[in-house]
Design a protein around this motif. Structure first.
Motif, PDB file in Angstrom:
ATOM      1  N   ARG A 111       0.596  -1.336  -0.044  1.00 60.17           N
ATOM      2  CA  ARG A 111       0.058  -0.104  -0.124  1.00 60.17           C
ATOM      3  C   ARG A 111       0.924   1.388   0.007  1.00 60.17           C
ATOM      4  N   LEU A 112       1.993   1.361   0.859  1.00 62.59           N
ATOM      5  CA  LEU A 112       2.655   2.477   0.865  1.00 62.59           C
ATOM      6  C   LEU A 112       3.433   2.543  -0.383  1.00 62.59           C
ATOM      7  N   LEU A 113       3.999   1.521  -1.085  1.00 60.31           N
ATOM      8  CA  LEU A 113       4.892   1.678  -2.324  1.00 60.31           C
ATOM      9  C   LEU A 113       3.969   1.995  -3.380  1.00 60.31           C
ATOM     10  N   TRP A 114       2.672   1.602  -3.379  1.00 61.32           N
ATOM     11  CA  TRP A 114       1.770   1.767  -4.445  1.00 61.32           C
ATOM     12  C   TRP A 114       1.218   3.116  -4.461  1.00 61.32           C
ATOM     13  N   GLN A 115       0.862   3.554  -3.352  1.00 60.34           N
ATOM     14  CA  GLN A 115      -0.218   4.732  -3.200  1.00 60.34           C
ATOM     15  C   GLN A 115       1.000   6.217  -2.907  1.00 60.34           C
ATOM     16  N   TRP A 116       2.146   6.112  -3.497  1.00 56.98           N
ATOM     17  CA  TRP A 116       3.068   7.159  -3.199  1.00 56.98           C
ATOM     18  C   TRP A 116       2.578   8.217  -4.256  1.00 56.98           C
ATOM     19  N   PRO A 117       2.787   9.551  -4.007  1.00 58.77           N
ATOM     20  CA  PRO A 117       3.175  10.005  -2.854  1.00 58.77           C
ATOM     21  C   PRO A 117       2.348  10.625  -1.829  1.00 58.77           C
ATOM     22  N   LYS A 118       2.756  10.471  -0.612  1.00 59.30           N
ATOM     23  CA  LYS A 118       1.697  10.795   0.577  1.00 59.30           C
ATOM     24  C   LYS A 118       2.178  12.051   1.021  1.00 59.30           C
ATOM     25  N   LYS A 119       1.402  12.668   1.731  1.00 60.44           N
ATOM     26  CA  LYS A 119       1.660  14.016   2.484  1.00 60.44           C
ATOM     27  C   LYS A 119       1.769  13.750   3.852  1.00 60.44           C
ATOM     28  N   ASN A 120       1.481  12.423   4.361  1.00 57.15           N
ATOM     29  CA  ASN A 120       1.904  12.290   5.722  1.00 57.15           C
ATOM     30  C   ASN A 120       3.244  11.826   5.888  1.00 57.15           C
ATOM     31  N   GLU A 121       3.954  12.370   6.757  1.00 55.62           N
ATOM     32  CA  GLU A 121       5.216  12.563   7.087  1.00 55.62           C
ATOM     33  C   GLU A 121       5.816  11.056   7.862  1.00 55.62           C
ATOM     34  N   LYS A 122       4.927  10.310   8.395  1.00 55.57           N
ATOM     35  CA  LYS A 122       5.094   8.944   8.911  1.00 55.57           C
ATOM     36  C   LYS A 122       4.974   7.925   7.723  1.00 55.57           C
ATOM     37  N   ASP A 123       4.278   8.040   6.638  1.00 56.42           N
ATOM     38  CA  ASP A 123       4.385   7.284   5.652  1.00 56.42           C
ATOM     39  C   ASP A 123       5.511   7.482   4.768  1.00 56.42           C
ATOM     40  N   THR A 124       6.070   8.680   4.655  1.00 52.60           N
ATOM     41  CA  THR A 124       7.291   9.089   4.113  1.00 52.60           C
ATOM     42  C   THR A 124       8.402   8.415   4.769  1.00 52.60           C
ATOM     43  N   ALA A 125       8.508   8.512   6.011  1.00 49.58           N
ATOM     44  CA  ALA A 125       9.608   7.923   6.760  1.00 49.58           C
ATOM     45  C   ALA A 125       9.518   6.392   6.705  1.00 49.58           C
ATOM     46  N   ASP A 126       8.385   6.009   6.451  1.00 51.37           N
ATOM     47  CA  ASP A 126       8.117   4.304   6.387  1.00 51.37           C
ATOM     48  C   ASP A 126       8.694   3.759   5.113  1.00 51.37           C
ATOM     49  N   VAL A 127       8.337   4.722   3.932  1.00 54.12           N
ATOM     50  CA  VAL A 127       8.657   4.245   2.865  1.00 54.12           C
ATOM     51  C   VAL A 127      10.263   4.333   2.709  1.00 54.12           C
ATOM     52  N   SER A 128      10.926   5.556   3.345  1.00 53.68           N
ATOM     53  CA  SER A 128      12.446   5.622   3.330  1.00 53.68           C
ATOM     54  C   SER A 128      13.078   4.570   4.059  1.00 53.68           C
ATOM     55  N   ASP A 129      12.474   4.190   5.114  1.00 56.47           N
ATOM     56  CA  ASP A 129      13.038   3.076   5.973  1.00 56.47           C
ATOM     57  C   ASP A 129      12.773   1.799   5.155  1.00 56.47           C
ATOM     58  N   LEU A 130      12.253   1.525   4.473  1.00 57.76           N
ATOM     59  CA  LEU A 130      11.299   0.143   3.782  1.00 57.76           C
ATOM     60  C   LEU A 130      12.462   0.296   2.870  1.00 57.76           C
ATOM     61  N   LEU A 131      12.675   1.282   2.031  1.00 54.24           N
ATOM     62  CA  LEU A 131      13.767   1.227   0.854  1.00 54.24           C
ATOM     63  C   LEU A 131      15.193   1.150   1.274  1.00 54.24           C
ATOM     64  N   CYS A 132      15.641   1.669   2.655  1.00 52.24           N
ATOM     65  CA  CYS A 132      16.754   1.456   3.105  1.00 52.24           C
ATOM     66  C   CYS A 132      17.184  -0.029   3.461  1.00 52.24           C
ATOM     67  N   GLU A 133      16.150  -0.559   4.065  1.00 52.40           N
ATOM     68  CA  GLU A 133      16.301  -2.152   4.542  1.00 52.40           C
ATOM     69  C   GLU A 133      16.127  -2.924   3.475  1.00 52.40           C
ATOM     70  N   TYR A 134      15.473  -2.867   2.399  1.00 57.07           N
ATOM     71  CA  TYR A 134      15.226  -3.373   1.412  1.00 57.07           C
ATOM     72  C   TYR A 134      15.657  -2.783   0.021  1.00 57.07           C
ATOM     73  N   PRO A 135      17.005  -2.646  -0.248  1.00 62.63           N
ATOM     74  CA  PRO A 135      17.332  -1.956  -1.442  1.00 62.63           C
ATOM     75  C   PRO A 135      16.973  -2.442  -2.912  1.00 62.63           C
ATOM     76  N   ASP A 136      16.616  -3.492  -2.880  1.00 61.57           N
ATOM     77  CA  ASP A 136      16.312  -4.440  -4.076  1.00 61.57           C
ATOM     78  C   ASP A 136      14.714  -3.694  -4.534  1.00 61.57           C
ATOM     79  N   LEU A 137      14.218  -3.035  -3.506  1.00 60.98           N
ATOM     80  CA  LEU A 137      12.812  -2.479  -3.795  1.00 60.98           C
ATOM     81  C   LEU A 137      12.894  -1.226  -4.540  1.00 60.98           C
ATOM     82  N   SER A 138      14.181  -0.700  -4.280  1.00 65.60           N
ATOM     83  CA  SER A 138      14.195   0.936  -5.037  1.00 65.60           C
ATOM     84  C   SER A 138      13.928   0.864  -6.504  1.00 65.60           C
ATOM     85  N   ILE A 139      14.466   0.029  -7.340  1.00 67.02           N
ATOM     86  CA  ILE A 139      14.171  -0.042  -8.769  1.00 67.02           C
ATOM     87  C   ILE A 139      12.658  -0.211  -9.055  1.00 67.02           C
TER      88      ILE A 139
END
Length: 153
Positions: A27-55
């Motif tokens: 949901r977070l990756l598909w419904q980007w961009p979000k105006k909520n800072e928490k969602d933005t931080a969660d997506v950033s953390d998710l992409l840092c933890e799983y770098p294979d998801l960035s592409i």
């Protein structure tokens, strides 16, 4: 789970890792961009933890934006990007897009579509299924044409 619990007991995991269910992550990756800072931080953390998801994340966002603004050049650049075509999770999707590339690019370039016709075909099929073996042709004709029968007949 057992290994994760063992690491926690031993103190190897000092900070609590980000936990998102697969449904929430999609949901977070598909419904980007979000105006909520928490969602933005969660997506950033998710992409840092799983770098294979960035592409795939970048591809999905670019693809959605190119379709939304009908930019066929950007869509072609995305599909032909070597990083995207080499990615194991996107390779099959991109191969299928390349098979129908002229059709997809034409759909982006022209405003015309057959949505109205497809909607009517689906409506007719639904009416036909609902009335299967329940009525004669006259009633079916009346229902499809949405008009009252001629009282003079």
């Amino acid at each position: 789970m057992r290994y994760r619990a063992r690491d926690i007991r031993r103190g190897l995991l000092l900070e609590s890792p980000l936990f998102l269910s697969r449904k929430d992550a999609c949901r977070l990756l598909w419904q980007w961009p979000k105006k909520n800072e928490k969602d933005t931080a969660d997506v950033s953390d998710l992409l840092c933890e799983y770098p294979d998801l960035s592409i795939p994340f970048c591809f999905i966002q670019g693809f959605r934006e190119a379709i939304r603004v009908r930019d066929s050049d950007e869509l072609l650049r995305l599909i032909m990007n070597p990083k995207v075509t080499a990615h194991p999770r996107l390779a099959r999707f991109v191969r299928r897009l390349k098979k129908d590339l002229p059709v997809i690019l034409a759909a982006c370039q022209y405003e015309e579509n057959n949505g109205y016709v497809e909607g009517n075909v689906n409506r007719l099929k639904m009416v036909k299924r609902l009335m299967y073996e329940r009525a004669n042709f006259d009633l079916l004709r009346i229902r499809v044409l949405c008009r009252n029968p001629d009282p003079k007949r």
